[in-house]
Design an enzyme around this catalytic site. Structure first.
Site, PDB file in Angstrom:
ATOM      1  N   SER A   1      13.147  -8.261  20.874  1.00 33.72           N
ATOM      2  CA  SER A   1      14.506  -8.664  20.499  1.00 33.72           C
ATOM      3  C   SER A   1      14.730 -10.168  20.678  1.00 33.72           C
ATOM      4  O   SER A   1      14.353 -10.748  21.697  1.00 33.72           O
ATOM      5  CB  SER A   1      15.536  -7.901  21.337  1.00 33.72           C
ATOM      6  OG  SER A   1      16.822  -8.433  21.088  1.00 33.72           O
TER       7      SER A   1
ATOM      8  N   LYS B   1      20.974   2.782  17.359  1.00 30.91           N
ATOM      9  CA  LYS B   1      22.236   2.366  16.731  1.00 30.91           C
ATOM     10  C   LYS B   1      23.144   3.553  16.344  1.00 30.91           C
ATOM     11  O   LYS B   1      24.358   3.428  16.336  1.00 30.91           O
ATOM     12  CB  LYS B   1      21.966   1.509  15.495  1.00 30.91           C
ATOM     13  CG  LYS B   1      21.374   0.139  15.849  1.00 30.91           C
ATOM     14  CD  LYS B   1      21.236  -0.714  14.607  1.00 30.91           C
ATOM     15  CE  LYS B   1      20.667  -2.081  14.955  1.00 30.91           C
ATOM     16  NZ  LYS B   1      20.697  -2.991  13.804  1.00 30.91           N
TER      17      LYS B   1
ATOM     18  N   ASN C   1      25.962  -1.784  16.528  1.00 28.32           N
ATOM     19  CA  ASN C   1      25.014  -2.696  17.186  1.00 28.32           C
ATOM     20  C   ASN C   1      25.672  -3.521  18.289  1.00 28.32           C
ATOM     21  O   ASN C   1      25.012  -4.323  18.937  1.00 28.32           O
ATOM     22  CB  ASN C   1      24.338  -3.633  16.159  1.00 28.32           C
ATOM     23  CG  ASN C   1      25.310  -4.629  15.561  1.00 28.32           C
ATOM     24  OD1 ASN C   1      26.522  -4.508  15.734  1.00 28.32           O
ATOM     25  ND2 ASN C   1      24.790  -5.608  14.856  1.00 28.32           N
TER      26      ASN C   1
ATOM     27  N   ASP D   1      26.452  -6.418  11.596  1.00 25.84           N
ATOM     28  CA  ASP D   1      25.408  -6.849  10.640  1.00 25.84           C
ATOM     29  C   ASP D   1      26.017  -7.276   9.298  1.00 25.84           C
ATOM     30  O   ASP D   1      25.549  -8.242   8.684  1.00 25.84           O
ATOM     31  CB  ASP D   1      24.386  -5.727  10.409  1.00 25.84           C
ATOM     32  CG  ASP D   1      23.308  -5.707  11.483  1.00 25.84           C
ATOM     33  OD1 ASP D   1      23.126  -6.731  12.176  1.00 25.84           O
ATOM     34  OD2 ASP D   1      22.639  -4.667  11.635  1.00 25.84           O
TER      35      ASP D   1
ATOM     36  N   GLY E   1      16.127  -1.650  -1.185  1.00 24.61           N
ATOM     37  CA  GLY E   1      16.081  -1.011   0.131  1.00 24.61           C
ATOM     38  C   GLY E   1      17.286  -0.126   0.364  1.00 24.61           C
ATOM     39  O   GLY E   1      18.371  -0.370  -0.195  1.00 24.61           O
TER      40      GLY E   1
ATOM     41  N   GLY F   1      18.777   1.236   7.247  1.00 22.96           N
ATOM     42  CA  GLY F   1      19.961   0.915   8.045  1.00 22.96           C
ATOM     43  C   GLY F   1      20.573  -0.428   7.659  1.00 22.96           C
ATOM     44  O   GLY F   1      21.804  -0.547   7.536  1.00 22.96           O
TER      45      GLY F   1
ATOM     46  N   ASN G   1      15.334   1.723  -4.309  1.00 26.68           N
ATOM     47  CA  ASN G   1      14.584   1.995  -3.078  1.00 26.68           C
ATOM     48  C   ASN G   1      13.363   2.832  -3.417  1.00 26.68           C
ATOM     49  O   ASN G   1      13.388   3.640  -4.346  1.00 26.68           O
ATOM     50  CB  ASN G   1      15.469   2.758  -2.082  1.00 26.68           C
ATOM     51  CG  ASN G   1      14.824   2.860  -0.716  1.00 26.68           C
ATOM     52  OD1 ASN G   1      14.412   1.850  -0.154  1.00 26.68           O
ATOM     53  ND2 ASN G   1      14.718   4.070  -0.182  1.00 26.68           N
TER      54      ASN G   1
ATOM     55  N   ALA H   1      15.801   9.262  -3.237  1.00 23.80           N
ATOM     56  CA  ALA H   1      16.823  10.138  -2.644  1.00 23.80           C
ATOM     57  C   ALA H   1      17.646   9.394  -1.592  1.00 23.80           C
ATOM     58  O   ALA H   1      18.854   9.617  -1.450  1.00 23.80           O
ATOM     59  CB  ALA H   1      16.158  11.358  -2.030  1.00 23.80           C
TER      60      ALA H   1
ATOM     61  N   GLY I   1      16.782 -14.949   6.351  1.00 23.72           N
ATOM     62  CA  GLY I   1      17.418 -13.949   7.210  1.00 23.72           C
ATOM     63  C   GLY I   1      17.889 -14.459   8.567  1.00 23.72           C
ATOM     64  O   GLY I   1      18.527 -13.720   9.319  1.00 23.72           O
TER      65      GLY I   1
HETATM   66  N1  LIG Z   1      18.339 -10.757   9.477  1.00 24.39           N
HETATM   67  C1  LIG Z   1      18.855  -9.819  10.245  1.00 24.39           C
HETATM   68  O1  LIG Z   1      19.741 -10.039  11.068  1.00 24.39           O
HETATM   69  C2  LIG Z   1      18.373  -8.406  10.088  1.00 24.39           C
HETATM   70  C3  LIG Z   1      19.170  -7.322  10.520  1.00 24.39           C
HETATM   71  C4  LIG Z   1      18.683  -6.013  10.355  1.00 24.39           C
HETATM   72  C5  LIG Z   1      17.440  -5.810   9.787  1.00 24.39           C
HETATM   73  N2  LIG Z   1      16.693  -6.888   9.372  1.00 24.39           N
HETATM   74  C6  LIG Z   1      15.380  -6.684   8.748  1.00 24.39           C
HETATM   75  O2  LIG Z   1      15.558  -5.846   7.617  1.00 24.39           O
HETATM   76  C7  LIG Z   1      14.382  -5.054   7.398  1.00 24.39           C
HETATM   77  C8  LIG Z   1      14.804  -3.590   7.218  1.00 24.39           C
HETATM   78  O3  LIG Z   1      15.411  -3.108   8.403  1.00 24.39           O
HETATM   79  P1  LIG Z   1      16.064  -1.635   8.495  1.00 24.39           P
HETATM   80  O4  LIG Z   1      16.603  -1.500   9.848  1.00 24.39           O
HETATM   81  O5  LIG Z   1      16.911  -1.346   7.318  1.00 24.39           O
HETATM   82  O6  LIG Z   1      14.720  -0.722   8.389  1.00 24.39           O
HETATM   83  P2  LIG Z   1      14.616   0.797   7.904  1.00 24.39           P
HETATM   84  O7  LIG Z   1      15.897   1.514   8.128  1.00 24.39           O
HETATM   85  O8  LIG Z   1      13.353   1.290   8.501  1.00 24.39           O
HETATM   86  O9  LIG Z   1      14.403   0.672   6.296  1.00 24.39           O
HETATM   87  C9  LIG Z   1      13.220   0.125   5.770  1.00 24.39           C
HETATM   88  C10 LIG Z   1      13.382  -0.077   4.273  1.00 24.39           C
HETATM   89  O10 LIG Z   1      12.180  -0.698   3.769  1.00 24.39           O
HETATM   90  C11 LIG Z   1      11.611   0.159   2.761  1.00 24.39           C
HETATM   91  N3  LIG Z   1      10.149   0.089   2.807  1.00 24.39           N
HETATM   92  C12 LIG Z   1       9.360   0.125   3.911  1.00 24.39           C
HETATM   93  N4  LIG Z   1       8.048   0.070   3.541  1.00 24.39           N
HETATM   94  C13 LIG Z   1       8.032   0.020   2.181  1.00 24.39           C
HETATM   95  C14 LIG Z   1       6.995  -0.043   1.221  1.00 24.39           C
HETATM   96  N5  LIG Z   1       5.692  -0.067   1.571  1.00 24.39           N
HETATM   97  N6  LIG Z   1       7.332  -0.108  -0.103  1.00 24.39           N
HETATM   98  C15 LIG Z   1       8.635  -0.090  -0.479  1.00 24.39           C
HETATM   99  N7  LIG Z   1       9.673  -0.021   0.403  1.00 24.39           N
HETATM  100  C16 LIG Z   1       9.363   0.029   1.713  1.00 24.39           C
HETATM  101  C17 LIG Z   1      12.122   1.539   3.088  1.00 24.39           C
HETATM  102  O11 LIG Z   1      12.009   2.356   1.941  1.00 24.39           O
HETATM  103  P3  LIG Z   1      11.918   3.970   2.106  1.00 24.39           P
HETATM  104  O12 LIG Z   1      13.333   4.441   2.277  1.00 24.39           O
HETATM  105  O13 LIG Z   1      11.311   4.416   0.823  1.00 24.39           O
HETATM  106  O14 LIG Z   1      11.048   4.241   3.314  1.00 24.39           O
HETATM  107  C18 LIG Z   1      13.566   1.212   3.483  1.00 24.39           C
HETATM  108  O15 LIG Z   1      14.361   0.953   2.351  1.00 24.39           O
HETATM  109  C19 LIG Z   1      13.485  -5.312   8.609  1.00 24.39           C
HETATM  110  O16 LIG Z   1      12.522  -6.272   8.221  1.00 24.39           O
HETATM  111  C20 LIG Z   1      14.412  -5.925   9.641  1.00 24.39           C
HETATM  112  O17 LIG Z   1      13.752  -6.819  10.525  1.00 24.39           O
HETATM  113  C21 LIG Z   1      17.138  -8.167   9.511  1.00 24.39           C
END
Ligand SMILES: NC(=O)c1ccc[n+]([C@@H]2O[C@H](COP(=O)([O-])OP(=O)(O)OC[C@H]3O[C@@H](n4cnc5c(N)ncnc54)[C@H](OP(=O)(O)O)[C@@H]3O)[C@@H](O)[C@H]2O)c1
Length: 277
Positions: free
Chosen positions: A14, A65, A86, A102, A128, A131, A152, A156, A240
């Site tokens: 973190s 979360k 969060n 967020d 995407g 979350g 995405n 689904a 980001g």
């Molecule tokens: N800048 C910031 O403050 C901030 C805040 C939150 C998150 N983030 C970043 O945002 C990203 C996502 O976070 P999250 O919490 O939403 O994660 P999450 O809930 O695990 O969602 C991951 C997303 O990525 C997709 N994905 C993963 N592997 C893939 C692949 N090989 N091909 C295509 N799509 C793929 C997933 O698709 P499926 O549904 O098909 O699995 C899903 O849409 C992370 O990198 C995180 O570090 C940044």
């Protein structure tokens, strides 16, 4: 001395302690910000007894979360709409309050880096449906985006998410992402593709208008391949880091009573730990 923490499992990665400790020191506040590694089975009980642990509030990171939202006595609109929290704090009555900052973080940074992101006509393409996507969609729609095209890998999951924001979100197949860029004003990557250790996002920016904005919420590395390609074509690229920093602002203010600023010096401080490409 007021104390806050970040609760996660694991929690080592973190960046929140670095951000909040920077502000504590900058504003000369008698406070502390700790890391709490709490396993899933114990997260709810830990949050319900934040005060007994000596904390006035907390950030919550993966995988807690959803539990954070459930555990709270009072949940703000953003937390309810996004379905996850969060940021937690204890109010004057000792009630546990929950927010999700967020969307605030993403939108505040977007408005700062690309104030003309919404011309009211062109759609936004969001990649995407995890979350983070839910928070980004909530923020975009609340700020007036008229249409969002959502793609995405698992269709689904996108269909489910779109149900939460009718009628302004239209779902596309993942394979249709290149074509969706024609005529769009803003492209946002909320997938974890492009993150260090993950495959890069493959997308052909050929159809993207030259004045469109490209935002990537991945912050490690700061300059993803998507952003580098966008910049090369002359598009405005939004990384980001700003989202990460701005999402921390409301919690710090709640816990320590000072609204902290996101400055170039703080960006440089955190960016120095994130690495380049
Ligand atoms: N800048 C910031 O403050 C901030 C805040 C939150 C998150 N983030 C970043 O945002 C990203 C996502 O976070 P999250 O919490 O939403 O994660 P999450 O809930 O695990 O969602 C991951 C997303 O990525 C997709 N994905 C993963 N592997 C893939 C692949 N090989 N091909 C295509 N799509 C793929 C997933 O698709 P499926 O549904 O098909 O699995 C899903 O849409 C992370 O990198 C995180 O570090 C940044």
């Amino acid at each position: 001395m007021k104390r806050a923490c970040v609760i996660g499992w694991p929690v080592e990665h973190s960046r929140s302690p670095m951000i909040h400790r920077y502000w504590l020191s900058l504003y000369g506040i008698d406070g502390a910000y700790e890391k709490e590694a709490v396993p899933p089975g114990e997260a709810r009980a830990f949050m319900r007894s934040l005060g007994e642990h000596g904390y006035v509030g907390a950030n919550v990171t993966l995988p807690h979360k959803l539990v954070a939202l459930e555990a709270a006595d009072v949940k703000d609109e953003a937390a309810r709409a996004i379905g996850a929290a969060n940021t937690l704090w204890l109010d004057a009555d000792g009630k546990l309050n929950a927010s999700n900052t967020d969307a605030y973080g993403f939108m505040t940074n977007l408005a700062e880096q690309a104030p003309r992101w919404n011309d009211g006509r062109r759609p936004v393409v969001v990649l995407g449906a995890g979350g983070a996507a839910r928070a980004v969609l909530y923020g975009l729609i609340k700020a007036g985006a008229s249409k969002v095209l959502l793609a995405n890998r698992s269709r689904a999951r996108a269909d489910d998410l779109a149900l939460a924001f009718p009628p302004r979100v239209e779902v596309l197949d993942w394979e249709a992402r290149d074509r969706a860029l024609a005529g769009c004003g803003l492209l946002v990557n909320t997938t974890s593709l492009g993150m260090r250790g993950q495959a890069p996002l493959t997308i052909d920016l050929g159809r993207l208008p030259s004045d469109a904005i490209v935002a990537d919420i991945v912050y490690s590395p700061l300059e993803t391949r998507l952003l580098a390609e966008a910049r090369k074509r002359g598009n405005i690229a939004v990384d980001g880091l700003g989202m990460l920093l701005y999402q921390a602002v409301p919690g710090f203010e709640r816990w320590f009573g000072v609204r902290p600023e996101v400055t170039p010096a703080l960006k440089a401080h955190v960016a120095s730990t994130l690495g380049g490409h």
